[in-house]
Write an enzyme that holds these catalytic residues in place. Structure first.
Site, PDB file in Angstrom:
ATOM      1  N   ASN A   1      28.659  45.083  33.983  1.00  0.00           N
ATOM      2  CA  ASN A   1      29.331  46.341  34.261  1.00  0.00           C
ATOM      3  C   ASN A   1      30.460  46.590  33.260  1.00  0.00           C
ATOM      4  O   ASN A   1      30.618  45.842  32.301  1.00  0.00           O
ATOM      5  CB  ASN A   1      29.844  46.353  35.711  1.00  0.00           C
TER       6      ASN A   1
ATOM      7  N   HIS B   1      43.532  27.147  22.788  1.00  0.00           N
ATOM      8  CA  HIS B   1      44.766  27.108  21.997  1.00  0.00           C
ATOM      9  C   HIS B   1      45.671  26.019  22.560  1.00  0.00           C
ATOM     10  O   HIS B   1      45.698  25.781  23.767  1.00  0.00           O
ATOM     11  CB  HIS B   1      45.486  28.450  22.054  1.00  0.00           C
TER      12      HIS B   1
ATOM     13  N   GLY C   1      33.685  41.305  40.387  1.00  0.00           N
ATOM     14  CA  GLY C   1      34.641  42.003  39.539  1.00  0.00           C
ATOM     15  C   GLY C   1      35.870  41.173  39.227  1.00  0.00           C
ATOM     16  O   GLY C   1      36.367  40.421  40.060  1.00  0.00           O
TER      17      GLY C   1
ATOM     18  N   ALA D   1      34.990  37.961  43.631  1.00  0.00           N
ATOM     19  CA  ALA D   1      35.831  38.839  42.810  1.00  0.00           C
ATOM     20  C   ALA D   1      37.231  38.262  42.642  1.00  0.00           C
ATOM     21  O   ALA D   1      37.809  37.699  43.572  1.00  0.00           O
ATOM     22  CB  ALA D   1      35.911  40.224  43.449  1.00  0.00           C
TER      23      ALA D   1
ATOM     24  N   LYS E   1      36.813  27.501  43.827  1.00  0.00           N
ATOM     25  CA  LYS E   1      36.279  26.318  44.509  1.00  0.00           C
ATOM     26  C   LYS E   1      35.074  26.740  45.332  1.00  0.00           C
ATOM     27  O   LYS E   1      34.985  27.882  45.785  1.00  0.00           O
ATOM     28  CB  LYS E   1      37.345  25.709  45.427  1.00  0.00           C
TER      29      LYS E   1
END
Length: 189
Positions: free
Chosen positions: A83, A113, A140, A158, A178
């Site tokens: 999406n 990093h 999402g 989400a 988890k």
């Protein structure tokens, strides 16, 4: 070794290397072009996304906008859907299986990093691959961090941040994500 070879070997490499930056910007330009195609021009969009990604097919569908760093390190399986605002920092390989659904605002990161400011400011980095199995759904605003493997038949809730591997046949959620439920074979039929 070239900086690209170091990058692909998971070694520390010089991120602002001229050849890497040239390739990075070339992919960013292709993504910009992809994002300018009219949303209803499905065939044109699919053709362009197959030029960006390392592996995709005629059923691959990614809503715009889409962003990635190199593109060629991303391999998606059959019937892949992502999406809006899918972002992939593909300094290392990102492999996604068949029948996977990606919710809006999902990010997958392979770039690493240093937490030491002096080292980080040297622009040295390294990358770890991400692997996502078949039949997965990332809700999402999910974030997948470098080096993570997600098994088959997994749903990530989400807003979750996946920092460690997630086994097959489960639902995982949270920050850090988890396993909150196992799915047995009977539930998947």
């Amino acid at each position: 070794m070239t900086e690209y070879e170091k990058q692909q070997a998971g070694m520390v490499y010089n991120a602002p290397d001229a050849d890497l930056v040239k390739e990075l910007y070339a992919c960013h330009d292709r993504c910009w072009e992809y994002n300018q195609i009219r949303p209803t021009h499905h065939a044109e969009r699919n053709k362009m996304i197959r030029q960006i990604l390392g592996k995709a097919d005629e059923d691959t569908f990614i809503n715009q906008p889409f962003h990635c760093d190199f593109g060629k390190h991303i391999r998606v399986g059959k019937r892949f859907f992502a999406n809006f605002n899918f972002t992939v920092l593909d300094e290392a390989k990102v492999t996604i299986g068949d029948n996977c659904f990606i919710g809006p605002n999902v990010s997958i990161y392979t770039a690493c990093h240093s937490t030491d400011p002096t080292e980080r400011n040297s622009r040295q980095e390294w990358a770890k691959p991400v692997t996502i199995g078949n039949n997965c759904w990332l809700g999402g605003s999910v974030t997948i961090l470098p080096g993570v493997t997600i098994g088959d038949n997994v749903t990530i809730g989400a807003g979750s941040v996946v920092v460690k591997d997630i086994p097959s046949n489960c639902i995982a959620a949270g920050n850090p994500a988890k396993v909150i439920k196992r799915i047995d074979a009977g539930e998947m039929e």
